[in-house]
Design an enzyme around this catalytic site. Structure first.
Site, PDB file in Angstrom:
ATOM      1  N   PHE A 145       0.855  -1.183   0.000  1.00 22.35           N
ATOM      2  CA  PHE A 145       0.000   0.000   0.000  1.00 22.35           C
ATOM      3  C   PHE A 145       0.891   1.233   0.000  1.00 22.35           C
ATOM      4  O   PHE A 145       1.614   1.477   0.953  1.00 22.35           O
ATOM      5  CB  PHE A 145      -0.952   0.055   1.196  1.00 22.35           C
ATOM      6  CG  PHE A 145      -1.840   1.275   1.115  1.00 22.35           C
ATOM      7  CD1 PHE A 145      -3.019   1.259   0.381  1.00 22.35           C
ATOM      8  CD2 PHE A 145      -1.469   2.474   1.721  1.00 22.35           C
ATOM      9  CE1 PHE A 145      -3.813   2.404   0.261  1.00 22.35           C
ATOM     10  CE2 PHE A 145      -2.264   3.619   1.602  1.00 22.35           C
ATOM     11  CZ  PHE A 145      -3.441   3.579   0.874  1.00 22.35           C
ATOM     12  N   ASP A 232       9.367   3.064   2.151  1.00 20.93           N
ATOM     13  CA  ASP A 232       8.156   3.816   2.460  1.00 20.93           C
ATOM     14  C   ASP A 232       7.884   3.652   3.948  1.00 20.93           C
ATOM     15  O   ASP A 232       7.333   2.644   4.392  1.00 20.93           O
ATOM     16  CB  ASP A 232       6.977   3.306   1.625  1.00 20.93           C
ATOM     17  CG  ASP A 232       5.681   4.075   1.929  1.00 20.93           C
ATOM     18  OD1 ASP A 232       5.643   4.809   2.931  1.00 20.93           O
ATOM     19  OD2 ASP A 232       4.710   3.924   1.158  1.00 20.93           O
ATOM     20  N   LYS A 273       2.365  11.177   7.300  1.00 21.82           N
ATOM     21  CA  LYS A 273       1.567  10.903   8.499  1.00 21.82           C
ATOM     22  C   LYS A 273       2.100  11.608   9.760  1.00 21.82           C
ATOM     23  O   LYS A 273       1.923  12.792   9.892  1.00 21.82           O
ATOM     24  CB  LYS A 273       1.423   9.397   8.678  1.00 21.82           C
ATOM     25  CG  LYS A 273       0.609   8.789   7.518  1.00 21.82           C
ATOM     26  CD  LYS A 273      -0.046   7.459   7.829  1.00 21.82           C
ATOM     27  CE  LYS A 273      -1.070   7.134   6.750  1.00 21.82           C
ATOM     28  NZ  LYS A 273      -0.725   6.038   5.888  1.00 21.82           N
TER      29      LYS A 273
HETATM   30  C1  LIG Z   1      -0.875   6.087   4.392  1.00 23.47           C
HETATM   31  C2  LIG Z   1       0.200   5.555   3.557  1.00 23.47           C
HETATM   32  C3  LIG Z   1       0.503   6.117   2.298  1.00 23.47           C
HETATM   33  C4  LIG Z   1      -0.308   7.236   1.677  1.00 23.47           C
HETATM   34  O1  LIG Z   1      -0.341   8.398   2.448  1.00 23.47           O
HETATM   35  P1  LIG Z   1      -1.497   9.480   2.157  1.00 23.47           P
HETATM   36  O2  LIG Z   1      -1.124  10.645   3.038  1.00 23.47           O
HETATM   37  O3  LIG Z   1      -2.792   8.850   2.526  1.00 23.47           O
HETATM   38  O4  LIG Z   1      -1.417   9.820   0.710  1.00 23.47           O
HETATM   39  C5  LIG Z   1       1.573   5.598   1.606  1.00 23.47           C
HETATM   40  N1  LIG Z   1       2.303   4.568   2.095  1.00 23.47           N
HETATM   41  C6  LIG Z   1       2.028   4.004   3.284  1.00 23.47           C
HETATM   42  C7  LIG Z   1       2.886   2.905   3.786  1.00 23.47           C
HETATM   43  C8  LIG Z   1       0.968   4.465   4.049  1.00 23.47           C
HETATM   44  O5  LIG Z   1       0.668   3.881   5.215  1.00 23.47           O
END
Ligand SMILES: *Cc1c(COP(=O)(O)O)cnc(C)c1O
Length: 425
Positions: A145, A232, A273
């Site tokens: 994701f 990520d 985040k």
């Molecule tokens: C939440 C998340 C995203 C996307 O972030 P948004 O601010 O919702 O665009 C990308 N990668 C990971 C691992 C995430 O948990």
């Protein structure tokens, strides 16, 4: 005039009627948050066990971050990058030293930072590695994701996130998660691979936690084949898993930790985040000079990226993590939480497994993927004052704010245990 909300039903009805149905929220309408607590419009108090998908690691409405936001909001909020501002430079120095990289590229949402990392890796591949134009390939893991843009969903393996949104962006190869051999094979067979984009723990997929040696081994494989390791850490980073970054392995020192022999330094780190403690969308891409310097003026940007308000908030949000030792707290409480859940696994017919790291954990419910037991357990948890949400049908993620105390954690474990032991299908 804004409708004044006096009941949960009223708020839910408004969203249902006027909003796009792109989410399926748990039926609870929240109006206030403080630390580990949330309150609904009827005044009922809950423990938050989602933390807005780990965006509020610092707890709701943290007073220091709030003060920072208010102060900056009264001074200067947005200049665009057409001009310099007096907050961005200090923030860039702070965030790069904090995580141990030469440079940062500031963006807003998580997925924008992922897009940015993809663009940097492709450009690096074409200009530095020497891959032929438009041949750069990025390897990703199944069940990843990384967000919701057209390019990012192009390499999702979630059909619901992908179907009918094509045509898709080419240039990605999917391999199984937690499978070093699969990565080595694709790197050997394909000299056009410029990077491997990976979540150190797959949060959305259900807190899929790889083998201990996965991160060091993929780092080694990427180095060997001159491909960039792109971590990520949008959900796993900033203290959540009991280290500053999940790739820090077993180290819980307070800053970046290159001196620790367990630390694996990715070529690119993506943050979002909790970078703002939930106040404001702030994301970032970190890399060293040989990589970040492929980006030249006019080649990438964002009107709001690096704005003084976001930069100020992010700096304070990171200070809070360090000053309140939230990383260390996540590590300590995570151990206690998994111990308590292990004992629940032994007692309950519903819970088969607990997994995770630090305060990013999940339990697996014994039901078919399309069953509704996990959803109904979450409704029962809500009734008992704790908010969590199923991910992927039968998995419930538990990720409270990192400001939780040991005493509060035990109260929460009691709620989870009682709820599940009393749950009837
Ligand atoms: C939440 C998340 C995203 C996307 O972030 P948004 O601010 O919702 O665009 C990308 N990668 C990971 C691992 C995430 O948990």
């Amino acid at each position: 005039m804004l409708d004044a909300i006096t009941s949960s039903e009223q708020a839910i009805a408004l969203e249902d009627k006027h909003g796009a149905h792109n989410y399926h929220p748990l039926p609870v309408v929240l109006t206030r948050g403080e630390g580990v607590y949330l309150w609904d419009v009827e005044g009922k108090r809950y423990f938050d066990f989602l933390s807005a998908y780990s965006a509020v690691n610092q707890g709701h409405c943290h007073p220091r971050i709030k003060a920072s936001l208010l102060e900056q909001a009264e001074t200067l909020t947005l200049t665009s990058r057409a001009f310099y501002n007096d907050i961005l430079g200090p923030y860039e120095k702070y965030v790069t030293e904090y995580f141990g990289f030469d440079r940062v590229l500031p963006m807003n949402t998580g997925v924008e930072a992922v897009e940015t990392a993809i663009k940097i890796a492709r450009k690096w591949g074409h200009e530095v590695k020497g891959v032929q134009e438009s041949e750069a390939t990025i390897v990703v893991a199944n069940n990843n994701f990384h967000g919701r843009t057209t390019t990012v969903i192009s390499f999702s393996s979630d059909e619901n996130a992908r179907r009918n949104f094509g045509p898709y962006t080419p240039g990605f190869i999917n391999i199984p998660y937690d499978d070093v051999e699969a990565l080595e094979k694709v790197l050997e067979e394909n000299p056009n691979v410029v990077g491997f984009l990976i979540e150190p723990i797959q949060g959305e997929a259900g807190v899929n936690t790889p083998a201990d040696d996965y991160i060091p081994r993929i780092s080694e494989a990427c180095k060997k084949h001159n491909a960039l390791m792109i971590a990520d850490e949008i959900q796993t980073g900033i203290g959540r898993t009991g280290s500053l970054l999940a790739v820090c392995g077993n180290c819980s020192c307070e800053g970046h930790c290159e001196k620790q022999d367990t630390y694996i330094k990715p070529d690119i780190v993506i943050l979002g985040k909790a970078l703002s403690g939930g106040f404001y969308p702030v994301s970032a891409v970190l890399a060293d000079n040989p990589i970040m310097e492929v980006i030249k003026p006019g080649q990438h940007g964002s009107t709001f990226g690096g704005n003084p308000l976001g930069a100020k908030v992010a700096m304070t949000a990171l200070e809070v993590i360090r000053d309140e030792k939230l990383t260390q707290n996540a590590r300590k409480l995570g151990r206690i939480f998994r111990e308590r859940m292990e004992s629940l696994v032994k007692k309950s017919e519903w819970v088969t497994l607990v997994r995770g790291k630090g305060l990013l954990n999940a339990i697996v419910i014994d039901q078919p993927e399309n069953g509704d037991v996990a959803w109904r357990i979450c409704l029962a948890l809500r009734d008992n004052g704790l908010l969590a949400k199923p991910t992927h049908g039968n998995i419930i993620r538990f990720a409270p704010p990192l400001v939780m105390t040991e005493e509060e954690l035990h109260i929460c474990c009691d709620i989870i245990e009682t709820t599940i032991l009393n749950f009837k299908a």
